[in-house]
Design a protein around this motif. Structure first.
Motif, PDB file in Angstrom:
ATOM      1  N   PHE A 158      18.425  18.574  56.867  1.00 64.32           N
ATOM      2  CA  PHE A 158      17.207  17.130  57.964  1.00 64.32           C
ATOM      3  C   PHE A 158      16.248  18.341  58.312  1.00 64.32           C
ATOM      4  O   PHE A 158      15.250  18.329  58.659  1.00 64.32           O
ATOM      5  N   THR A 159      16.315  19.685  58.415  1.00 62.98           N
ATOM      6  CA  THR A 159      15.781  20.465  59.505  1.00 62.98           C
ATOM      7  C   THR A 159      15.740  21.656  59.420  1.00 62.98           C
ATOM      8  O   THR A 159      16.760  22.218  58.369  1.00 62.98           O
ATOM      9  N   ASN A 160      15.274  22.401  60.236  1.00 61.25           N
ATOM     10  CA  ASN A 160      15.315  24.377  60.344  1.00 61.25           C
ATOM     11  C   ASN A 160      15.140  24.655  58.785  1.00 61.25           C
ATOM     12  O   ASN A 160      15.457  25.506  58.239  1.00 61.25           O
ATOM     13  N   MET A 202       9.781  21.143  62.501  1.00 61.81           N
ATOM     14  CA  MET A 202       9.069  20.458  61.744  1.00 61.81           C
ATOM     15  C   MET A 202      10.294  20.019  61.173  1.00 61.81           C
ATOM     16  O   MET A 202      11.361  20.142  60.556  1.00 61.81           O
ATOM     17  N   SER A 203      10.474  18.698  61.078  1.00 66.73           N
ATOM     18  CA  SER A 203      12.157  18.694  60.636  1.00 66.73           C
ATOM     19  C   SER A 203      11.471  18.007  58.761  1.00 66.73           C
ATOM     20  O   SER A 203      10.180  18.122  58.034  1.00 66.73           O
ATOM     21  N   GLY A 222      13.875  23.649  55.825  1.00 63.80           N
ATOM     22  CA  GLY A 222      14.170  22.878  55.480  1.00 63.80           C
ATOM     23  C   GLY A 222      13.449  22.814  53.748  1.00 63.80           C
ATOM     24  O   GLY A 222      12.036  23.974  54.367  1.00 63.80           O
ATOM     25  N   PRO A 223      13.936  23.068  52.955  1.00 59.00           N
ATOM     26  CA  PRO A 223      12.974  23.028  51.535  1.00 59.00           C
ATOM     27  C   PRO A 223      11.474  21.778  51.683  1.00 59.00           C
ATOM     28  O   PRO A 223      10.124  22.471  51.370  1.00 59.00           O
ATOM     29  N   LEU A 224      11.514  21.065  51.684  1.00 56.59           N
ATOM     30  CA  LEU A 224      10.446  20.437  52.119  1.00 56.59           C
ATOM     31  C   LEU A 224       9.097  20.890  52.909  1.00 56.59           C
ATOM     32  O   LEU A 224       8.232  21.093  52.734  1.00 56.59           O
ATOM     33  N   VAL A 225       9.919  20.869  54.485  1.00 58.09           N
ATOM     34  CA  VAL A 225       8.529  22.024  55.009  1.00 58.09           C
ATOM     35  C   VAL A 225       8.021  23.244  54.642  1.00 58.09           C
ATOM     36  O   VAL A 225       6.859  23.541  54.448  1.00 58.09           O
ATOM     37  N   VAL A 273      16.488  14.704  50.071  1.00 59.12           N
ATOM     38  CA  VAL A 273      17.141  14.624  51.448  1.00 59.12           C
ATOM     39  C   VAL A 273      18.329  14.302  51.915  1.00 59.12           C
ATOM     40  O   VAL A 273      19.232  14.968  52.335  1.00 59.12           O
ATOM     41  N   TRP A 274      18.912  12.981  51.734  1.00 59.87           N
ATOM     42  CA  TRP A 274      20.283  12.334  52.068  1.00 59.87           C
ATOM     43  C   TRP A 274      21.192  13.481  50.987  1.00 59.87           C
ATOM     44  O   TRP A 274      22.123  13.042  52.011  1.00 59.87           O
TER      45      TRP A 274
END
Ligand code: T4K
Length: 408
Positions: A59-61, A255-256, A63-66, A53-54
């Motif tokens: 960090f949000t909107n 969700m972040s 993102g790939p992890l969401v 992520v760093w």
């Protein structure tokens, strides 16, 4: 030989009321044992995701992890559409918005107050209904309160068990209104062999830290309705369908990436967490078996409960002490048992004022009798045995405790 680890509690003698912390003795636990202590996933796996992520600076909107968590949850729950949100209350609110719900909404009074609050904030009328023997919304009572103004039913899969999905489905189908499920408690539970998530028009899970599967804070909307899922995705991001194109009203319910990473790490551990919760539940079942006046809620064999909640009903007359007195005694010992959902939605401000004289005897009895004990997959079996020993002692000494309390 290595030293064996120090026990995490004091195994004190229990001979009379003077041995209880409420009457001045040292407590069993020096630090509180909470109901539903959160699961903490593998730290290295979480840290590795944080490094990425760093690196990405995303960090949000959406993102790939969401996106990855949504895909993995769709597979895990066997449901076509998963929409992650900032919490379940925001998720249910989005569902209400996207379905254009107006007028009256039927819900159980015996549930978390968030649903009644969000209905009221949305200008809808919460119509509080009675529960059945499963502690969940009773379809017959809901049918009796249905009017031409009823626009939806929101039923809770309370304490990790499916509510009467078929009975409520028949009622809503006949009335031509959507059936929504508050599945806040029920991640990993099943109905007729299918994971919860695909029933009704939509189901909404809470991913709060205290839940069976969590993202610290978070919500999850599941649905088989592709058009609804598309609308929900727009509405959780201010209605944006492109960088400067707005298609509808919406809020910030995203969700972040940090929360999604917690979810991905926890999802890997979930089967083990659920198995641990099952063992904890079984230990309570054994440890409290045969106690007069204290009944553990045990899911019927046919359904696959997530066993995250250890729910006990205290019958004051048979037990010899009230539920509240038992909670007080246990809390003094560091066993932070909790009553839920006291005093019931229809008796809670501000909703009580809109429902003067409404009597829901089964709900009110639960509010007076139910307590939760420290359970879930993060609880410790030796500690559970000690908690059961304490409850058994209190039950066997109820008269002496009653008298000691009077004397004090
Ligand atoms: N529908 C139902 C049926 C729900 O139960 C809920 C939420 C919702 C809808 C709405 O979902 P969200 O919008 O929240 O996603 C907690 C939670 O705050 C709330 O999410 C939850 N239900 C409710 C039943 O429980 P409290 O006030 O009962 O408990 P809390 O936060 O003090 O935590 C419970 C225990 O866990 C405490 O004794 C302390 C311990 N704890 C708590 C946290 C947060 C920990 O050990 N570690 C922690 O990180 O509200």
């Amino acid at each position: 030989m290595p030293d064996s680890p120090a026990p995490s509690f004091h195994h004190k003698p229990l001979t009379g009321p003077e041995d209880l912390a409420l009457f001045g003795a040292p407590p069993v636990f020096d630090t509180p044992r909470h109901v539903n202590r959160p699961a903490a996933p593998d730290r290295a796996a979480f840290d590795a995701m944080m490094d990425a992520v760093w690196e990405r600076r995303w960090f949000t909107n959406d993102g790939p992890l969401v996106q990855e968590l949504e895909r993995r949850l769709s597979a895990f729950l066997d449901v076509p559409h998963c929409v992650l949100t900032s919490n379940a209350t925001a998720g249910l609110d989005l569902v209400m918005q996207c379905l254009g719900i107006r007028g009256e909404v039927l819900l159980p009074s015996y549930t978390f107050i968030s649903t009644a609050h969000l209905l009221a904030l949305r200008g809808l009328t919460p119509v509080f209904c009675e529960v059945g023997t499963d502690m969940a919304l009773d379809p017959a009572d809901a049918a009796a309160r249905l009017t031409e103004r009823t626009d939806a039913v929101v039923a809770t899969h309370v304490w990790g068990s499916p509510c009467d999905i078929d009975g409520l489905g028949a009622l809503c189908d006949a009335a031509g209104i959507p059936l929504l499920f508050d599945a806040a408690h029920a991640f990993g539970a099943r109905h007729q062999g299918h994971p919860l998530g695909r029933f009704g028009r939509a189901e909404v899970f809470s991913l709060h830290a205290t839940k069976a599967f969590h993202t610290c804070e978070g919500g999850l909307i599941t649905t088989c309705d592709a058009a609804l899922a598309d609308q929900l995705r727009l509405a959780r991001n201010f209605g944006f369908s492109g960088s400067d194109r707005v298609d509808c009203t919406g809020v910030n319910a995203k969700m972040s990436e940090l929360h999604a990473a917690m979810g991905l790490a926890n999802l890997d551990a979930f089967p083990a967490t659920r198995a641990a919760a099952r063992a904890v539940h079984a230990a309570y079942r054994d440890g409290l078996a045969g106690l007069t006046g204290l009944r553990l809620k045990c899911p019927p064999a046919a359904e696959d409960n997530n066993h995250h909640y250890v729910v006990a009903e205290v019958d004051a007359r048979a037990f010899g002490l009230t539920r509240d007195r038992l909670v007080e005694l246990l809390t003094a010992e560091g066993i932070w048992a909790r009553r839920y959902f006291f005093p019931g939605g229809h008796r809670s401000p501000p909703h009580a004022a809109a429902n003067p004289g409404l009597s829901l005897p089964r709900t009110e009895a639960l509010c007076d009798r139910v307590m939760l004990l420290p359970g879930g997959g993060a609880a410790d079996l030796a500690e559970v045995a000690e908690i059961c020993r304490m409850i058994r002692f209190v039950a066997g000494s109820a008269a002496a405790i009653h008298n000691a309390g009077k004397a004090g």
